[in-house]
Enzyme design. Structure first.
Site, short mmCIF file in Angstrom:
data_model
loop_
_atom_site.label_atom_id
_atom_site.label_comp_id
_atom_site.label_asym_id
_atom_site.label_seq_id
_atom_site.Cartn_x
_atom_site.Cartn_y
_atom_site.Cartn_z
N ASP A 67 1.05 -27.47 -38.29
CA ASP A 67 0.65 -26.62 -37.17
C ASP A 67 -0.64 -25.86 -37.49
O ASP A 67 -1.12 -25.89 -38.62
CB ASP A 67 1.77 -25.64 -36.81
CG ASP A 67 2.31 -24.87 -38.02
OD1 ASP A 67 1.69 -24.93 -39.10
OD2 ASP A 67 3.35 -24.21 -37.89
N ASN A 136 11.95 -15.56 -36.04
CA ASN A 136 12.62 -15.78 -34.75
C ASN A 136 13.30 -17.15 -34.69
O ASN A 136 13.72 -17.61 -33.64
CB ASN A 136 11.59 -15.68 -33.61
CG ASN A 136 10.47 -16.70 -33.76
OD1 ASN A 136 10.43 -17.46 -34.73
ND2 ASN A 136 9.56 -16.73 -32.81
N GLU A 143 8.63 -22.51 -30.80
CA GLU A 143 9.21 -21.19 -30.57
C GLU A 143 10.54 -21.29 -29.82
O GLU A 143 10.82 -22.33 -29.20
CB GLU A 143 8.20 -20.35 -29.75
CG GLU A 143 6.83 -20.20 -30.41
CD GLU A 143 6.83 -19.22 -31.60
OE1 GLU A 143 7.84 -19.10 -32.30
OE2 GLU A 143 5.78 -18.59 -31.83
C1 F6R Z 1 3.58 -22.38 -41.08
C2 F6R Z 1 4.75 -22.64 -40.22
C3 F6R Z 1 5.71 -21.55 -39.90
C4 F6R Z 1 6.29 -20.93 -41.16
C5 F6R Z 1 7.31 -19.85 -40.82
C6 F6R Z 1 7.77 -19.11 -42.07
O1 F6R Z 1 2.81 -23.55 -41.18
O2 F6R Z 1 4.92 -23.72 -39.77
O3 F6R Z 1 6.74 -22.06 -39.10
O4 F6R Z 1 6.90 -21.92 -41.93
O5 F6R Z 1 6.78 -18.93 -39.93
O6 F6R Z 1 6.68 -18.46 -42.65
P1 F6R Z 1 6.78 -17.77 -44.06
O7 F6R Z 1 7.06 -18.84 -45.06
O8 F6R Z 1 5.45 -17.11 -44.28
O9 F6R Z 1 7.91 -16.79 -43.97
#
Ligand code: F6R
Length: 245
Positions: A67, A136, A143
């Site tokens: 992403d 979330n 999302e």
């Molecule tokens: C980032 C991504 C997000 C993260 C998620 C957790 O490329 O795809 O979905 O994996 O927000 O983020 P962290 O590891 O920073 O808690």
């Protein structure tokens, strides 16, 4: 789905790195999709160290981005691309032709999505997808409420994501939209590993593992995947009904 709970973040990261190395040893032309974010950082550091130590050949591996924040250039250290380049691509000296990332600065983002799905299918699908879980319950930028049937798409980011996302940037920044592989891409990946670490994730991890699989909790879909693993550390697992390390 296989659930593994490790005592520490370090042990979780060692195990995740080992899984990636195993896939590459078994299939040197593997197609791997790696998440950005804080959680997998140690995994990537261990992976790079061990790949060098054991002379694992990554030259034929293809990397697919999961992403990106729309409107954030790859030169910004908070972008997913910057993170993947710094922690994986540069240290493993991956050829640019083997790197397939969303261009979130494109003025035709729909074309970017079609291009990404086309690349994945031309490469024969994703062999291993390594993801995290958002506060979330998001996966990538899928999302809460997103259809499980979508492949790559552009998304309006949830308020929690735009707030939490500030942690990746040096100064406050406006985050509104993302471009991401979809939950259909995850379902089609041959193997999926989800990592979660830390006490702050314990409540969403409990929901992911114990609530009904549903589109308002995208990460719950991992439980329906035939070849998936969930790696947790003790802190993120402590609210689970069963949390033996
Ligand atoms: C980032 C991504 C997000 C993260 C998620 C957790 O490329 O795809 O979905 O994996 O927000 O983020 P962290 O590891 O920073 O808690």
């Amino acid at each position: 789905m296989e659930l593994k709970i490790f005592e520490t973040y370090e042990l979780l990261s060692e195990a995740a790195a080992k899984e990636i190395l195993f896939v590459v040893k078994k299939k040197p032309t593997a197609v791997i999709c790696l998440a950005g974010g804080d959680t997998p950082l140690r995994t990537y550091q261990i992976l790079v160290r061990q790949a060098k130590e054991y002379h694992i050949d990554f030259s034929k591996v293809h990397f697919v981005g999961l992403d990106e924040w729309i409107g954030i250039p790859s030169s910004n250290s908070g972008s997913c691309q910057f993170f993947i380049n710094k922690n994986i691509i540069a240290p493993l000296q991956i050829d640019a032709n083997h790197l397939h990332l969303f261009n979130a600065m494109s003025n035709d983002l729909e074309a970017e999505c079609r291009k990404m799905d086309g690349v994945i299918s031309k490469l024969g699908g994703i062999d291993l997808m390594l993801v995290g879980i958002g506060m979330n319950g998001h996966v990538g930028f899928n999302e809460p409420g997103i259809s499980f049937r979508l492949k790559s798409h552009v998304v309006e980011l949830d308020q929690i994501t735009t707030q939490v996302g500030q942690k990746y940037f040096k100064t406050e920044i406006e985050l509104k939209k993302g471009i991401t592989l979809g939950m259909q891409n995850l379902q089609e990946a041959k193997e999926v590993i989800l990592l979660a670490s830390g006490d702050k994730k314990s409540s969403i991890v409990k929901q992911m593992m114990e609530e009904e699989i549903n589109e308002y909790l995208p990460a719950s879909l991992i439980r329906a995947h035939a070849n998936s693993k969930v790696f947790l550390d003790g802190a993120s697992a402590h609210e689970l009904q069963t949390n033996d390390c």
